[in-house]
Design an enzyme around this catalytic site. Sequence first.
Site, short mmCIF file in Angstrom:
data_model
loop_
_atom_site.label_atom_id
_atom_site.label_comp_id
_atom_site.label_asym_id
_atom_site.label_seq_id
_atom_site.Cartn_x
_atom_site.Cartn_y
_atom_site.Cartn_z
N LYS A 183 4.12 -46.02 49.20
CA LYS A 183 5.24 -46.33 49.76
C LYS A 183 6.20 -44.60 49.87
CE LYS A 183 9.81 -46.37 49.28
NZ LYS A 183 9.79 -45.76 50.59
N GLU A 257 9.27 -36.80 40.07
CA GLU A 257 8.28 -35.52 40.18
C GLU A 257 9.88 -35.13 41.01
OE1 GLU A 257 4.50 -33.84 39.16
OE2 GLU A 257 6.54 -32.75 40.19
N CYS A 292 10.17 -28.94 47.22
CA CYS A 292 10.42 -28.72 46.08
C CYS A 292 10.52 -27.73 45.28
CB CYS A 292 10.00 -30.01 44.66
SG CYS A 292 8.16 -30.20 45.64
N GLU A 393 20.74 -28.47 44.99
CA GLU A 393 19.25 -28.16 45.93
C GLU A 393 20.28 -28.35 47.24
OE1 GLU A 393 15.97 -31.12 45.77
OE2 GLU A 393 14.90 -29.93 45.77
O1 TXE Z 1 13.67 -38.09 48.65
P1 TXE Z 1 14.25 -39.30 47.95
P2 TXE Z 1 13.87 -37.33 49.75
C1 TXE Z 1 12.22 -33.38 46.18
C2 TXE Z 1 12.94 -32.68 46.63
C3 TXE Z 1 13.81 -33.73 47.23
C4 TXE Z 1 13.92 -34.80 47.65
C5 TXE Z 1 13.80 -34.48 49.35
O2 TXE Z 1 13.22 -31.59 45.71
O3 TXE Z 1 14.63 -33.68 45.85
O4 TXE Z 1 12.45 -35.16 47.39
O5 TXE Z 1 12.89 -35.62 49.81
C6 TXE Z 1 12.51 -43.65 47.93
N1 TXE Z 1 14.30 -47.46 45.19
N2 TXE Z 1 10.56 -33.39 46.52
O6 TXE Z 1 14.66 -36.97 50.66
O7 TXE Z 1 15.75 -39.70 49.14
C7 TXE Z 1 12.83 -43.07 49.54
O8 TXE Z 1 12.85 -44.37 50.56
C8 TXE Z 1 13.25 -47.07 45.62
C9 TXE Z 1 9.78 -33.16 45.21
O9 TXE Z 1 12.47 -38.19 50.32
O10 TXE Z 1 14.65 -38.83 46.67
C10 TXE Z 1 11.87 -42.34 49.81
O11 TXE Z 1 10.74 -42.47 50.43
N3 TXE Z 1 12.75 -45.75 45.72
C11 TXE Z 1 8.43 -32.85 44.74
C12 TXE Z 1 11.80 -41.67 48.51
O12 TXE Z 1 12.40 -42.45 47.51
C13 TXE Z 1 13.82 -45.30 46.90
C14 TXE Z 1 8.06 -32.36 46.14
C15 TXE Z 1 12.58 -40.00 47.72
O13 TXE Z 1 13.80 -40.16 48.37
C16 TXE Z 1 15.14 -46.04 46.95
C17 TXE Z 1 8.53 -32.78 47.61
C18 TXE Z 1 15.49 -46.81 45.72
N4 TXE Z 1 16.48 -47.60 45.03
C19 TXE Z 1 10.00 -33.33 47.47
N5 TXE Z 1 15.92 -45.22 47.27
C20 TXE Z 1 7.76 -32.67 43.81
N6 TXE Z 1 8.77 -32.02 42.68
O14 TXE Z 1 6.57 -32.62 43.39
C21 TXE Z 1 15.11 -44.28 48.11
N7 TXE Z 1 13.22 -44.48 47.82
#
Ligand code: TXE
Length: 490
Positions: A183, A257, A292, A393
């Site tokens: 997803k 992650e 991240c 962050e």
């Molecule tokens: O995250 P979101 P984003 C982290 C980065 C930042 C975030 C940014 O640090 O905090 O990712 O990415 C799905 N049930 N990392 O804005 O909003 C949503 O559709 C299930 C760390 O995308 O948390 C998306 O596909 N899924 C990383 C995913 O969750 C749900 C490296 C993440 O969304 C959901 C890169 C739900 N209820 C970025 N709600 C590392 N540590 O390697 C949303 N989503």
Amino acid sequence: MKTSSGLPWSVGEPVGPLVGGDRITADSGTVHRHIYPATGQVNATVTLAGAAEMDRAVGCAREAQRQWMALTVDVRRDRLIDLADVIGEHRDELAALNVADYAVPISFAGTALLLERFLRHFAGYVDKPHGASTPVNGSFDMNLVEREPYGVVGVIAPWNGSLAVAGSCVAPALAAGNAVVFKPSELAPLAALRFGELCLLAGLPPGLVNVVPSAAEGGDALVRHPGVGKIHFTGGGATARTVIKAAADNLTPVVAELGGKSASIVFADADLDRAASLSAHQGPLMQAGQSCACASRILVHASVYDDFVEEFLAVVNSARIGDPTDPAVTLGPVISQPAVERILGVIDEAVRTSAGELLTGGRRLGGELAQGYYLEPTVFGNTDNSSSLAQLETFGPVVSVIRFGDDSEAVRIANDSVYGLNAFIQTRDLHRAHRVAQSLEAGSVWINTFSDIAPQGPYGGYKQSGFGRTGGVDGMYEFMRIKNVRIGLG
Ligand code: TXE
């Protein structure tokens, strides 16, 4: 066939989830008009998966996994190598789709190479021993320790690295013998959908990799699905908490992650030129700070603070800001209008509360970039590490420079964070490098180098940066279950 926008799909043609090897029309999800962050214009129409599509994907995955495990390990190994070859052949197209997804500069859009490397690496695990046989006390029975796939796993990716997550998570999941419901974020579905098509082109069974872009609703349905054996989530901490609570319904295990507030520590003996360049490119310039792995706190020994800041600002302000398709551009826009408003809010609050002194940046860019979501790279000096600027962050091109006196103070400041993902050490002193690395509460420590993530090394967080690992044998075993089999020979 390419359209005028360079995409394999035209803007008007809705792009649907890839389930069981077919593009399906998602009836229960919503239609997402994908906005290209560099222009603020719609460049694709994506129908997002809802609960019905997720259920269909899990069913297709379960059937495909049976086909996958009916192949011998040498055949599965070779299929993953074939997929790596196909990804390599389509590297440029995937880079262009990364740009179309989140306007990352094409010079930084090469995550298809990382995906290819992870696929080749994990293909190498498929036909290697993963179990053991052990003697047992008081008996001559045979005792086998076996590692088995979960069956169907769910992989949830953030918008800023769908292909990186395909490499770090989908590759080992397949190598471990699973099928995957992948997803990607609703904000970056395009490269992931193309990856799914390339899996079919490489000869993987239809349904082994299902790509189901969706927002929270579809993601929640995937997490709660009883047919999913494990969830690998990459994203923000707030969402992770929601995901873990939902997974608790079926006691589905989760790997997380998450975000970071990583420190780059510049010691007095560091090569300041190199430290300034590394901190700039690992900091505000890395995907406009939307990574991240971003070094969003830069700790500098007081004796070299002024010299470092001068060199650091020179590198930051030399960034070429503009069209992400221009190979010379090093800084693109942030992901969305809400992100612009959120980041400007962070900057305004930092100025209002004197969290640090604004040394450069702080504004949205106008002129020919006004339609896009462009922000100036922004640096605060002499920042208070207890401020929200240094603690939360930001996920934008904003970094804090913080002064320190000695090694123990540098470690204390670096560890004074709820996060613990990465840490960067700039020093020529080998003893100091090892001593400080062992003292830092971070899952990945980089000494005089960038966060160049390789498939060999386990990557993941301490504290609120998450748990579980990707990469290496640890990353492979996240997608396997252990079974003990004792054969009575008495
Ligand atoms: O995250 P979101 P984003 C982290 C980065 C930042 C975030 C940014 O640090 O905090 O990712 O990415 C799905 N049930 N990392 O804005 O909003 C949503 O559709 C299930 C760390 O995308 O948390 C998306 O596909 N899924 C990383 C995913 O969750 C749900 C490296 C993440 O969304 C959901 C890169 C739900 N209820 C970025 N709600 C590392 N540590 O390697 C949303 N989503």
